[in-house]
Motif scaffolding. Structure first.
Motif, PDB file in Angstrom:
ATOM      1  N   PHE A  67      40.899  24.257 -63.119  1.00 57.32           N
ATOM      2  CA  PHE A  67      40.731  25.348 -62.173  1.00 57.32           C
ATOM      3  C   PHE A  67      42.102  25.586 -61.533  1.00 57.32           C
ATOM      4  CE2 PHE A  67      36.558  23.479 -62.652  1.00 57.32           C
ATOM      5  CZ  PHE A  67      35.708  24.590 -62.722  1.00 57.32           C
ATOM      6  N   TYR A  68      42.693  26.724 -61.872  1.00 59.20           N
ATOM      7  CA  TYR A  68      44.075  27.030 -61.497  1.00 59.20           C
ATOM      8  C   TYR A  68      44.043  28.124 -60.435  1.00 59.20           C
ATOM      9  CZ  TYR A  68      48.919  28.715 -62.275  1.00 59.20           C
ATOM     10  OH  TYR A  68      50.223  29.110 -62.127  1.00 59.20           O
ATOM     11  N   GLY A  69      44.423  27.783 -59.190  1.00 59.69           N
ATOM     12  CA  GLY A  69      44.209  28.690 -58.076  1.00 59.69           C
ATOM     13  C   GLY A  69      45.454  29.232 -57.428  1.00 59.69           C
ATOM     14  N   GLY A  70      45.290  30.389 -56.795  1.00 56.58           N
ATOM     15  CA  GLY A  70      46.338  31.020 -56.006  1.00 56.58           C
ATOM     16  C   GLY A  70      45.726  32.068 -55.100  1.00 56.58           C
ATOM     17  N   HIS A  71      46.541  32.628 -54.236  1.00 54.38           N
ATOM     18  CA  HIS A  71      46.039  33.670 -53.340  1.00 54.38           C
ATOM     19  C   HIS A  71      45.853  34.982 -54.102  1.00 54.38           C
ATOM     20  CE1 HIS A  71      46.486  30.996 -50.019  1.00 54.38           C
ATOM     21  NE2 HIS A  71      47.812  30.951 -50.095  1.00 54.38           N
ATOM     22  N   THR A  72      46.870  35.358 -54.888  1.00 49.48           N
ATOM     23  CA  THR A  72      46.806  36.595 -55.655  1.00 49.48           C
ATOM     24  C   THR A  72      47.178  36.308 -57.116  1.00 49.48           C
ATOM     25  OG1 THR A  72      49.133  37.208 -55.330  1.00 49.48           O
ATOM     26  CG2 THR A  72      47.559  37.851 -53.600  1.00 49.48           C
ATOM     27  N   ARG A  73      47.009  37.333 -57.952  1.00 48.61           N
ATOM     28  CA  ARG A  73      47.294  37.166 -59.374  1.00 48.61           C
ATOM     29  C   ARG A  73      48.727  36.711 -59.626  1.00 48.61           C
ATOM     30  NH1 ARG A  73      43.363  37.625 -63.507  1.00 48.61           N
ATOM     31  NH2 ARG A  73      44.464  37.594 -65.485  1.00 48.61           N
ATOM     32  N   ASP A  74      49.661  37.178 -58.798  1.00 50.73           N
ATOM     33  CA  ASP A  74      51.070  36.825 -58.999  1.00 50.73           C
ATOM     34  C   ASP A  74      51.319  35.327 -58.820  1.00 50.73           C
ATOM     35  OD1 ASP A  74      51.672  39.463 -59.490  1.00 50.73           O
ATOM     36  OD2 ASP A  74      52.357  39.871 -57.439  1.00 50.73           O
ATOM     37  N   ASP A  75      50.436  34.646 -58.085  1.00 50.94           N
ATOM     38  CA  ASP A  75      50.623  33.215 -57.875  1.00 50.94           C
ATOM     39  C   ASP A  75      50.346  32.395 -59.133  1.00 50.94           C
ATOM     40  OD1 ASP A  75      51.302  33.478 -55.183  1.00 50.94           O
ATOM     41  OD2 ASP A  75      49.210  33.467 -54.555  1.00 50.94           O
ATOM     42  N   LEU A  76      49.600  32.976 -60.068  1.00 47.98           N
ATOM     43  CA  LEU A  76      49.243  32.245 -61.287  1.00 47.98           C
ATOM     44  C   LEU A  76      50.324  32.467 -62.345  1.00 47.98           C
ATOM     45  CD1 LEU A  76      45.402  33.012 -61.395  1.00 47.98           C
ATOM     46  CD2 LEU A  76      46.653  31.259 -60.101  1.00 47.98           C
ATOM     47  N   TYR A  77      51.511  31.996 -62.044  1.00 52.48           N
ATOM     48  CA  TYR A  77      52.690  32.291 -62.854  1.00 52.48           C
ATOM     49  C   TYR A  77      52.636  31.676 -64.249  1.00 52.48           C
ATOM     50  CZ  TYR A  77      54.005  27.540 -61.495  1.00 52.48           C
ATOM     51  OH  TYR A  77      54.005  26.178 -61.301  1.00 52.48           O
ATOM     52  N   GLU A  78      51.823  30.664 -64.446  1.00 48.48           N
ATOM     53  CA  GLU A  78      51.792  29.958 -65.726  1.00 48.48           C
ATOM     54  C   GLU A  78      50.513  30.233 -66.504  1.00 48.48           C
ATOM     55  OE1 GLU A  78      53.685  27.095 -68.396  1.00 48.48           O
ATOM     56  OE2 GLU A  78      54.353  28.439 -66.797  1.00 48.48           O
ATOM     57  N   PRO A 123      40.987  30.629 -64.074  1.00 49.30           N
ATOM     58  CA  PRO A 123      41.816  31.125 -62.975  1.00 49.30           C
ATOM     59  C   PRO A 123      40.966  31.413 -61.741  1.00 49.30           C
ATOM     60  CG  PRO A 123      41.501  32.840 -64.612  1.00 49.30           C
ATOM     61  CD  PRO A 123      40.864  31.605 -65.169  1.00 49.30           C
ATOM     62  N   VAL A 124      41.504  31.095 -60.570  1.00 53.71           N
ATOM     63  CA  VAL A 124      40.778  31.241 -59.311  1.00 53.71           C
ATOM     64  C   VAL A 124      41.676  31.938 -58.283  1.00 53.71           C
ATOM     65  CG1 VAL A 124      39.602  30.030 -57.432  1.00 53.71           C
ATOM     66  CG2 VAL A 124      39.483  29.116 -59.770  1.00 53.71           C
ATOM     67  N   LEU A 125      41.158  32.982 -57.644  1.00 54.14           N
ATOM     68  CA  LEU A 125      41.896  33.706 -56.617  1.00 54.14           C
ATOM     69  C   LEU A 125      41.092  33.732 -55.325  1.00 54.14           C
ATOM     70  CD1 LEU A 125      43.071  36.743 -58.778  1.00 54.14           C
ATOM     71  CD2 LEU A 125      44.355  34.681 -58.238  1.00 54.14           C
ATOM     72  N   ASP A 126      41.760  33.458 -54.210  1.00 53.85           N
ATOM     73  CA  ASP A 126      41.029  33.449 -52.940  1.00 53.85           C
ATOM     74  C   ASP A 126      41.379  34.618 -52.031  1.00 53.85           C
ATOM     75  OD1 ASP A 126      43.499  32.822 -51.810  1.00 53.85           O
ATOM     76  OD2 ASP A 126      43.022  30.719 -51.500  1.00 53.85           O
ATOM     77  N   ASN A 127      42.294  35.511 -52.495  1.00 56.66           N
ATOM     78  CA  ASN A 127      42.673  36.637 -51.632  1.00 56.66           C
ATOM     79  C   ASN A 127      43.097  37.852 -52.452  1.00 56.66           C
ATOM     80  OD1 ASN A 127      43.104  37.907 -49.154  1.00 56.66           O
ATOM     81  ND2 ASN A 127      45.248  37.293 -49.077  1.00 56.66           N
ATOM     82  N   ASP A 128      42.406  38.098 -53.547  1.00 53.59           N
ATOM     83  CA  ASP A 128      42.738  39.242 -54.409  1.00 53.59           C
ATOM     84  C   ASP A 128      41.443  39.773 -55.028  1.00 53.59           C
ATOM     85  OD1 ASP A 128      44.041  41.120 -55.891  1.00 53.59           O
ATOM     86  OD2 ASP A 128      45.357  39.719 -56.953  1.00 53.59           O
ATOM     87  N   PRO A 129      40.539  40.331 -54.190  1.00 60.58           N
ATOM     88  CA  PRO A 129      39.192  40.672 -54.648  1.00 60.58           C
ATOM     89  C   PRO A 129      39.131  41.712 -55.758  1.00 60.58           C
ATOM     90  CG  PRO A 129      39.638  41.582 -52.465  1.00 60.58           C
ATOM     91  CD  PRO A 129      40.746  40.645 -52.775  1.00 60.58           C
ATOM     92  N   SER A 130      40.170  42.527 -55.904  1.00 58.46           N
ATOM     93  CA  SER A 130      40.132  43.572 -56.936  1.00 58.46           C
ATOM     94  C   SER A 130      40.606  43.081 -58.303  1.00 58.46           C
ATOM     95  CB  SER A 130      40.989  44.765 -56.499  1.00 58.46           C
ATOM     96  OG  SER A 130      42.358  44.373 -56.367  1.00 58.46           O
ATOM     97  N   ALA A 131      41.177  41.874 -58.358  1.00 62.48           N
ATOM     98  CA  ALA A 131      41.707  41.362 -59.626  1.00 62.48           C
ATOM     99  C   ALA A 131      40.578  41.062 -60.601  1.00 62.48           C
ATOM    100  CB  ALA A 131      42.538  40.107 -59.374  1.00 62.48           C
ATOM    101  N   GLN A 132      40.808  41.391 -61.854  1.00 58.22           N
ATOM    102  CA  GLN A 132      39.833  41.158 -62.909  1.00 58.22           C
ATOM    103  C   GLN A 132      40.190  39.892 -63.688  1.00 58.22           C
ATOM    104  OE1 GLN A 132      37.106  43.274 -63.322  1.00 58.22           O
ATOM    105  NE2 GLN A 132      37.913  44.211 -61.440  1.00 58.22           N
TER     106      GLN A 132
END
Length: 393
Positions: free
Chosen positions: A299-310, A328-337
């Protein structure tokens, strides 16, 4: 001396007493209860500790940087970690041994430990108020004896260098606040996938920072580090913004116990936040050398999609290694697919309680605290959750 041995006082005749669980439990209780009183004043405790240490042992001031902010927070994390593990010697002893070997890079000698113990107990006593008494002081003295003896013994027996010199051979900005740095040591650093090392960079002398290699040991010894510029991080900002090929780094002894036992029957869950991915990436790259591995959920997390650099590279690894699943897990980017939304613990809990898995957690101190707590609430036993105390500053 092991933690168990030190917590069983000797009889008047000098022979070691048999195990007395009641005594051990009482010592642990006294330490934890007194620490609970002191912890709300942790910043004051830390300032008092260093003020007293530098007063009674002025030579120790030269071991520390001019700016003490990072060092103070590191002391508090070490204290909390020891308090939490004081009744778990199988975990505490290796941690202290690694810490003792690592401290050789500061030039710490056995005489310094006496001054540290005096300052530490005086600091806790001052802030414990009415919770302090002779029994509490004796409990802390015994606990510190365990710490100091274990650390000094490990340091004296280590035949390796106090630090390893290395040269930066590559620096690349992966985003505005993340850089990838490759360092070639003069001699290979004997770390295991998942471990971390302390580093000192020329831009910030004596301000050591803990970094996890993002690759397993390579044939030529090159180590790859992923560094995020933390707003209050003097060293991390210097590395991201100013490191360049030719810089000379120093690296301390390897530390940490994150890893995957391929002989275990348990599968693995990894929860990595931001550049906390580095030790997980190192472990995954190492596992990819083998045909049969435990099943791994990352489970690879970040605030937004840009945080998941790898993320793209991880998905490529997963395509050729069916034992690996990347979520992939995002906690502050609700529109990301194409990603789960929520905290790492929340998302992991949707997939199961993982009671029979080894759960590895890596990220910022706040992320580790929140994730460990969340996993326990979701039903994951604490003994199945593994993390290191010094991953990021």
């Amino acid at each position: 001396m092991t933690a168990n041995a030190a917590l069983h006082p000797e009889q008047p005749g000098g022979s070691a007493d048999r195990e007395r669980p009641t005594d051990i439990n009482n010592t642990v209780r006294l330490i934890r209860e007194s620490w609970a009183v002191v912890e709300p004043h942790a910043e004051e405790v830390s300032r008092f500790f260093y003020g007293m240490l530098f007063s009674i042992a002025p030579s120790t001031r030269e071991l520390f940087p001019v700016n003490m902010e990072v060092q103070r927070s590191r002391l508090l994390r070490a204290l909390v970690h020891v308090v939490q593990m004081v009744d778990r010697p199988d975990e505490l002893t290796p941690f202290l041994q690694q810490l003792g070997r690592d401290h050789r890079k500061f030039g710490v000698v056995a005489e310094h430990y006496e001054a540290v113990g005096t300052a530490l107990i005086a600091s806790i006593k001052k802030h414990a108020g009415t919770a302090w008494n002779e029994a509490v002081e004796r409990a802390w003295a015994e606990a510190y004896t365990v710490m100091a003896t274990t650390m000094t013994d490990a340091a004296s027996k280590d035949e390796g260098p106090a630090w390893y010199n290395g040269e930066v051979v590559h620096h690349e900005r992966l985003s505005w606040d993340i850089a990838m740095v490759r360092v070639k040591p003069e001699y290979p650093v004997p770390y295991q996938p998942g471990q971390y090392v302390s580093v000192e960079v020329p831009q910030r002398p004596r301000m050591w920072r803990y970094l996890s290699p993002a690759n397993p040991p390579s044939e030529d010894g090159t180590m790859e580090f992923h560094v995020r510029a933390v707003p209050t991080g003097w060293v991390s900002r210097a590395i991201v913004g100013h490191a360049q090929p030719g810089d000379q780094w120093r690296m301390g002894a390897p530390m940490g116990r994150l890893g995957v036992d391929r002989d275990s029957e348990r599968d693995v869950v990894m929860l990595a936040g931001g550049t906390g991915l580095a030790p997980m990436r190192s472990i995954i790259q190492d596992l990819a050398q083998y045909g049969n591995n435990p099943e791994v959920h990352l489970f690879y997390g970040g605030h937004t999609r840009d945080d998941l650099y790898e993320l793209r590279n991880l998905r490529q690894v997963a395509m050729s290694n069916p034992w690996l699943k990347v979520i992939p897990v995002l906690d502050n980017d609700p529109s990301a697919q194409g990603a789960e939304h929520g905290t790492l613990a929340e998302v992991a809990a949707r997939y199961g309680t993982w009671q029979d898995h080894d759960v590895l957690v890596s990220g910022s101190p706040e992320m580790i605290r929140n994730t460990v707590s969340g996993m326990m609430v979701a039903g994951t036993p604490l003994e199945r959750i593994h993390y290191d105390p010094f991953t990021l500053d």
